[in-house]
Design a protein around this motif. Structure first.
Motif, PDB file in Angstrom:
ATOM      1  N   GLU A  42       0.952  -1.332   0.458  1.00 35.11           N
ATOM      2  CA  GLU A  42      -0.122   0.160  -0.072  1.00 35.11           C
ATOM      3  C   GLU A  42       0.751   1.295  -0.343  1.00 35.11           C
ATOM      4  OE1 GLU A  42      -3.413  -2.164   2.129  1.00 35.11           O
ATOM      5  OE2 GLU A  42      -3.097  -0.124   3.236  1.00 35.11           O
ATOM      6  N   GLY A  43       0.147   2.317  -0.055  1.00 31.22           N
ATOM      7  CA  GLY A  43       1.104   3.828  -0.065  1.00 31.22           C
ATOM      8  C   GLY A  43       1.033   4.414   1.195  1.00 31.22           C
ATOM      9  N   PHE A 103      10.918  12.409   3.347  1.00 35.72           N
ATOM     10  CA  PHE A 103      10.449  11.536   4.191  1.00 35.72           C
ATOM     11  C   PHE A 103      12.270  10.566   5.199  1.00 35.72           C
ATOM     12  CE2 PHE A 103       6.282   9.731   3.472  1.00 35.72           C
ATOM     13  CZ  PHE A 103       6.154  11.017   2.387  1.00 35.72           C
TER      14      PHE A 103
ATOM     15  N   TYR B  33       1.382  14.709  -7.777  1.00 36.48           N
ATOM     16  CA  TYR B  33       3.432  14.421  -6.873  1.00 36.48           C
ATOM     17  C   TYR B  33       3.952  13.543  -7.297  1.00 36.48           C
ATOM     18  CZ  TYR B  33       2.179  18.554  -3.256  1.00 36.48           C
ATOM     19  OH  TYR B  33       1.209  18.971  -3.553  1.00 36.48           O
ATOM     20  N   TYR B  35       6.674  10.416  -6.614  1.00 34.28           N
ATOM     21  CA  TYR B  35       7.578  10.045  -5.446  1.00 34.28           C
ATOM     22  C   TYR B  35       8.460   8.685  -5.930  1.00 34.28           C
ATOM     23  CZ  TYR B  35       6.886  13.374  -1.636  1.00 34.28           C
ATOM     24  OH  TYR B  35       6.651  14.927  -1.116  1.00 34.28           O
ATOM     25  N   GLN B  37      10.534   5.170  -4.506  1.00 34.56           N
ATOM     26  CA  GLN B  37      11.440   4.353  -3.269  1.00 34.56           C
ATOM     27  C   GLN B  37      11.359   3.005  -3.855  1.00 34.56           C
ATOM     28  OE1 GLN B  37       7.714   2.267  -0.728  1.00 34.56           O
ATOM     29  NE2 GLN B  37       8.670   3.343   1.092  1.00 34.56           N
ATOM     30  N   MET B  43      11.254   7.059   0.763  1.00 34.56           N
ATOM     31  CA  MET B  43      10.487   7.517  -0.664  1.00 34.56           C
ATOM     32  C   MET B  43      11.264   9.408  -0.862  1.00 34.56           C
ATOM     33  SD  MET B  43       7.718   5.979  -0.727  1.00 34.56           S
ATOM     34  CE  MET B  43       6.287   7.664  -1.099  1.00 34.56           C
ATOM     35  N   PHE B  91       5.358   6.137  -6.109  1.00 35.90           N
ATOM     36  CA  PHE B  91       4.083   6.320  -5.808  1.00 35.90           C
ATOM     37  C   PHE B  91       3.793   7.756  -6.166  1.00 35.90           C
ATOM     38  CE2 PHE B  91       3.420   3.394  -2.639  1.00 35.90           C
ATOM     39  CZ  PHE B  91       4.636   2.947  -2.073  1.00 35.90           C
ATOM     40  N   PHE B 106      -1.121   9.221  -0.752  1.00 38.72           N
ATOM     41  CA  PHE B 106      -0.613   9.116  -1.740  1.00 38.72           C
ATOM     42  C   PHE B 106      -1.851   7.223  -2.415  1.00 38.72           C
ATOM     43  CE2 PHE B 106       3.363   9.831  -1.681  1.00 38.72           C
ATOM     44  CZ  PHE B 106       3.439  10.527  -0.319  1.00 38.72           C
ATOM     45  N   GLY B 107      -1.232   6.902  -3.443  1.00 35.16           N
ATOM     46  CA  GLY B 107      -1.954   5.757  -4.210  1.00 35.16           C
ATOM     47  C   GLY B 107      -1.259   4.421  -3.767  1.00 35.16           C
ATOM     48  N   SER B 108      -0.848   3.079  -4.007  1.00 37.61           N
ATOM     49  CA  SER B 108      -0.400   2.165  -3.677  1.00 37.61           C
ATOM     50  C   SER B 108       0.382   1.549  -4.314  1.00 37.61           C
ATOM     51  CB  SER B 108      -1.737   0.766  -2.980  1.00 37.61           C
ATOM     52  OG  SER B 108      -2.316   0.651  -4.872  1.00 37.61           O
TER      53      SER B 108
END
Lengths: 113, 115
Positions: A42-43, A103, B33, B35, B37, B43, B91, B106-108
């Motif tokens: 998941e986000g 982050f 946006y 990002y 990861q 992130m 993301f 945020f999306g998944s």
């Protein structure tokens, strides 16, 4: 250069204990500090956040303690539950640059039943 | 709560090919946006986008990257050509206002694997 640091990559606690996740930062311009919770696949989702004018923010079982002088903060999770097992990201942003959130590397929390 | 949808969830391509990652942001949001990861790591901000233009991008946003949102449809990240180091989870996020992290949804994520 790591602007937001999380000292522990992982943390394991027993159910019912208080989990403490630490974070520190370098940029004095940071004035907003959200914690994100991310489950596998998941986000990240916003969990709780604090502004630098406060030293404590509480929301249910989750509390942020903030020390502006020392440039560090911590997330306390009281009465930890197995469902709290996730990765927690400390993040920071500056009002003067609200486009970008920085982050930390994340702390993977495991709560054992 | 508001949902950001990302399509596909996983993409595997050969190095040098082009890839487009799609994001369906929250319907009334104005800022978008991307990002990046890398597995198990933090992130990293890539870019943000508003009113048809890139507002800010990081050094990770290489020349091979581009973003657009034609006619209010998907917000896309295109990588052309891809490189091995582009393998990561990407993301997408959106926000209604330009105002710090509290408004980011945020999306998944899309897991991109470059072979």
């Amino acid at each position: 250069q790591q602007q937001v640091r999380q000292s522990s990559q992982s943390l394991t606690v027993w159910e019912g204990e208080t989990a403490i996740l630490n974070c520190s930062y370098e940029n004095s311009a940071f004035d907003y500090f959200p914690w994100y919770q991310q489950f596998p696949g998941e986000g990240p989702a916003l969990l709780i956040a604090i502004r630098s004018v406060s030293d404590k923010k509480e929301d249910g079982r989750f509390t942020i303690f903030f020390n502006k002088r020392e440039k560090n903060l911590s997330l306390h999770i009281k009465d930890s539950q197995p469902g709290d097992s996730a990765t927690y990201f400390c993040a920071a942003s500056a009002s003067s640059n609200t486009n970008k959130v920085v982050f930390g590397t994340g702390t993977r929390l495991q709560v054992l039943p | 709560g508001p949902k950001v949808l990302q399509i596909p969830s996983h993409q595997i391509i050969d190095m040098g090919q082009m890839v487009t990652l799609n994001c369906d942001p929250v319907s009334n949001h104005l800022y978008f946006y991307w990002y990046k990861q890398i597995l198990g790591q933090q992130m990293e901000f890539l870019v943000n986008f508003y009113n048809g233009k890139v507002m800010e991008k990081s050094k990770l946003f290489k020349d091979q990257f581009s973003v657009e949102r034609p006619d209010g449809s998907y917000f896309t990240l295109k990588i052309q050509p891809t490189a091995l180091e582009d393998s990561a989870v990407y993301f997408c996020a959106s926000s209604l206002v330009l105002g710090g992290a509290e408004t980011l949804y945020f999306g998944s994520g899309t897991r991109l694997t470059v072979l």
